[in-house]
Design a protein around this motif. Sequence first.
Motif, short mmCIF file in Angstrom:
data_model
loop_
_atom_site.label_atom_id
_atom_site.label_comp_id
_atom_site.label_asym_id
_atom_site.label_seq_id
_atom_site.Cartn_x
_atom_site.Cartn_y
_atom_site.Cartn_z
N ARG A 132 -4.59 7.58 -10.97
CA ARG A 132 -4.09 6.22 -11.21
C ARG A 132 -3.55 6.08 -12.63
N TYR A 146 0.81 -1.21 0.00
CA TYR A 146 0.00 0.00 0.00
C TYR A 146 0.85 1.27 0.00
N LEU A 148 -9.00 4.91 5.33
CA LEU A 148 -9.44 4.43 4.02
C LEU A 148 -9.69 2.93 4.01
N THR A 149 -8.83 2.20 4.69
CA THR A 149 -8.92 0.73 4.68
C THR A 149 -9.69 0.17 5.87
N GLN A 197 -3.20 1.05 -5.04
CA GLN A 197 -3.05 2.49 -5.12
C GLN A 197 -4.42 3.15 -5.16
N SER A 198 -4.68 3.99 -4.16
CA SER A 198 -5.97 4.66 -4.06
C SER A 198 -5.86 6.06 -4.64
#
Length: 355
Positions: free
Chosen positions: A270, A206, A226-227, A263-264
Amino acid sequence: MLFDLPSDDLLYAALVARDPVYDGFAFVGVKSTGIFCRLTCAARKPKKENTVFFPTVVGAMEAGYRPCKRCRPLALHSERDPVVSVLLERLESEPEKRWSEEDIKALKLDPSTARRAFKRQFGVTFLEMARLRRLSRGIDVIASGDNIIAAQLEASYESGSGFRSAIARLIGTAPSRARQLQFLHAHWIETPVGSMLAVADSQSLYLLEFFDRKGLPNELVKLKALTGSEIIMQKNPVIDRIEQELNGYFSGRQIHFDTPLVQSGTLFTRTVWDALRTIPLGTTESYSSLAAMIGHPSSTRAVARANGANQIAIVVPCHRVIGANGSLTGYAGGLWRKQWLLEHERRMLLGQPGE
């Protein structure tokens, strides 16, 4: 003390105008200097891309910024409490000191009173703030290109484990306290250009960042949110894999990275990161050529922002993007590292490493 910050655009406008409306409720960190200020500071204003805003002084210090000596952001609270004022003055005159309750007593102050006063004003005790101040000194040393040991000594920690544990308290959760919930693993990886922090789950990487990147603790807080995960300081097979690949890269034996990534970001962001991974080793692209490469030739600034938002250094080679005039610019890991990496890759292309 905490409230939702307005937009960065609004806060930057207040900074430029020295608007006192947010005085004490918002602070600005300047990425190029490592200093944080009041929005009313009389110092020369930084470029917007070099600013980051915090709702508290503690948030700024946790992100590695040190207080400005000109506008004295800590003094906002000390003016109303003589105990806080005395201790902050001593902290600024001796930022490397390892403070204890005995030291507070030696100033003829009551440790309990000091603890309550700082907790009320800042949300942390004086001893906790002193540790943050020492950590920021350590980060300054690493940012100058020195090694982890020198940074540890500058931060007045007697052992490397103590220094790393202090950082771990800022950015993660001790393994012994981890619940039976989803969690990410984090581990330090030593490289010739400084320590890197890798964060991964059981399948993918990550984050891979240099230790001295400003705002790293905040990046980890956002990643946890986020996770929906906690972060524990412990290796796992994915971290073992990226460590092996990095060792191969730095020894000149490995050109490609195969560790799976998560990848966020937006679709545009992205897309930029995917394009970065197509830039061949030993070559560079400009921001404008990268924008053209992804079919958005007029989006050079947006490409630069996406490049700067990359959280997987080296593997996603944002260091291979340079200014249109060939200058080394815009690398959060430090321009000295960018130059080192590009030279290393040039030598790899020529087959020189390992000879």
